[in-house]
Design an enzyme around this catalytic site. Structure first.
Site, PDB file in Angstrom:
ATOM      1  N   ARG A  85     -31.599  31.302  32.076  1.00  0.00           N
ATOM      2  CA  ARG A  85     -30.584  32.251  32.508  1.00  0.00           C
ATOM      3  C   ARG A  85     -29.500  31.482  33.250  1.00  0.00           C
ATOM      4  O   ARG A  85     -29.781  30.557  34.028  1.00  0.00           O
ATOM      5  CB  ARG A  85     -31.179  33.324  33.417  1.00  0.00           C
ATOM      6  CG  ARG A  85     -32.346  34.078  32.816  1.00  0.00           C
ATOM      7  CD  ARG A  85     -31.985  34.821  31.550  1.00  0.00           C
ATOM      8  NE  ARG A  85     -31.354  36.107  31.813  1.00  0.00           N
ATOM      9  CZ  ARG A  85     -30.845  36.881  30.867  1.00  0.00           C
ATOM     10  NH1 ARG A  85     -30.846  36.472  29.609  1.00  0.00           N
ATOM     11  NH2 ARG A  85     -30.309  38.041  31.177  1.00  0.00           N
ATOM     12  N   GLU A 118     -20.332  35.118  30.492  1.00  0.00           N
ATOM     13  CA  GLU A 118     -20.297  34.831  29.059  1.00  0.00           C
ATOM     14  C   GLU A 118     -19.421  35.850  28.339  1.00  0.00           C
ATOM     15  O   GLU A 118     -19.594  37.051  28.537  1.00  0.00           O
ATOM     16  CB  GLU A 118     -21.709  34.875  28.474  1.00  0.00           C
ATOM     17  CG  GLU A 118     -22.626  33.795  29.001  1.00  0.00           C
ATOM     18  CD  GLU A 118     -24.017  33.839  28.390  1.00  0.00           C
ATOM     19  OE1 GLU A 118     -24.320  34.803  27.640  1.00  0.00           O
ATOM     20  OE2 GLU A 118     -24.803  32.921  28.645  1.00  0.00           O
ATOM     21  N   HIS A 163     -24.827  30.765  23.945  1.00  0.00           N
ATOM     22  CA  HIS A 163     -25.999  31.649  23.897  1.00  0.00           C
ATOM     23  C   HIS A 163     -26.537  31.799  22.472  1.00  0.00           C
ATOM     24  O   HIS A 163     -26.834  32.908  22.012  1.00  0.00           O
ATOM     25  CB  HIS A 163     -25.642  33.021  24.472  1.00  0.00           C
ATOM     26  CG  HIS A 163     -26.793  33.653  25.211  1.00  0.00           C
ATOM     27  ND1 HIS A 163     -26.647  34.280  26.419  1.00  0.00           N
ATOM     28  CD2 HIS A 163     -28.110  33.752  24.916  1.00  0.00           C
ATOM     29  CE1 HIS A 163     -27.819  34.757  26.834  1.00  0.00           C
ATOM     30  NE2 HIS A 163     -28.723  34.433  25.934  1.00  0.00           N
TER      31      HIS A 163
END
Length: 278
Positions: free
Chosen positions: A193, A222, A241
């Site tokens: 994370r 993000e 990601h």
């Protein structure tokens, strides 16, 4: 199973999604929410309703993230970043390969993802040290298991550090100056994370040479906007990601597994321990 629309007005609800609709939070009909994501920290912000089962989707994420981590470790060992830089600039002296066998990888997080990462790295010959909670049983693919309070002597010996931590109160900014400045030229990968890493501290560790290079698949913000400080980090690769993308088949398979466990009167393996945060 019934949806929020239709059916008896007081029928119990089982929901599948990324976030329950705002109007359903606190609805006494909701008995179970299955998250399509592995990370549930956003769902737990502000608390979780008592008596509502929360399960999550893991699917083949561990396998995919393990392959991702192995790819970047091998790329680093083979000097791929340097080769790419020389391709885009006047030729310079090539660095010799740095073989993975026997090098130490610290893997923070010993759940589904960390275990899969250790399995792939171990198969390539790395010595894997899992850093997890004290109650985790020894064994699995890790060569050694330690707790976070025992990692001090290992930080200076690690060639690779893989962050596969969930986000909890205890792991927020877990990688800050104290840990990052103790590294001695390790390559840092974050597949957990984003908020488990202090980006300012990472920047300082990169500038000082404590961190050889960084590969960040996850960030607190993000996608990072133009001008975000992360774009200024030296020797850092961002991968948007993409390490462990969840497929629709992962969601259906994990939901079915949870459903079958409940039908058998068992707690689903993918049930979130709300008090722990994952």
């Amino acid at each position: 199973i019934t949806g929020a629309e239709g059916g008896a007005p007081d029928a119990p609800l089982v929901l599948v999604g990324a976030h329950p609709a705002a109007r359903l939070r606190g609805d006494p009909r909701v008995r179970w929410f299955h998250s399509v994501n592995a990370g549930v920290d956003a769902l737990l912000d502000g608390g979780w309703p008592a008596g509502v089962l929360l399960t999550r989707t893991v699917g083949r994420m561990g396998e995919r993230i393990g392959q991702y981590a192995l790819a970047w470790v091998l790329a680093d060992c083979q000097g791929v970043p340097g080769h790419l830089a020389r391709t885009a600039a006047p030729p310079g002296a090539a660095n010799p390969p740095n073989w993975p066998r026997g090098q130490t990888a610290l893997v923070y997080g010993t759940g589904h993802i960390g275990t899969a990462v250790a399995s792939r790295l171990g198969a390539a010959g790395l010595h894997t040290v899992g850093v997890g909670r004290a109650e985790h049983a020894p064994g699995g693919p890790f060569d050694e298991r330690i707790t976070a309070g025992e990692d001090g002597p290992w930080l200076g010996r690690a060639r690779f550090v893989v962050d596969a931590l969930p986000l909890t109160d205890a792991t927020r900014d877990f990688f800050a100056d104290a840990r990052l400045s103790a590294l001695r030229g390790a390559t840092f990968l974050n597949v957990g994370r984003g908020a488990t890493v202090s980006l300012p501290a990472l920047g300082r560790a990169l500038a000082a040479g404590h961190v050889r290079g960084a590969v960040l698949d996850v960030l607190t913000d993000e996608p990072p906007a133009p001008g975000h400080p992360v774009w200024e980090l030296p020797r850092t690769t961002l991968t948007s990601h993409s390490a462990g993308i969840t497929a629709g088949t992962d969601i259906t398979a994990d939901f079915r597994a949870c459903w079958e466990a409940l039908r058998a009167g068992q707690a689903p393996e993918l049930a979130v321990r709300v008090g722990r945060g994952y």
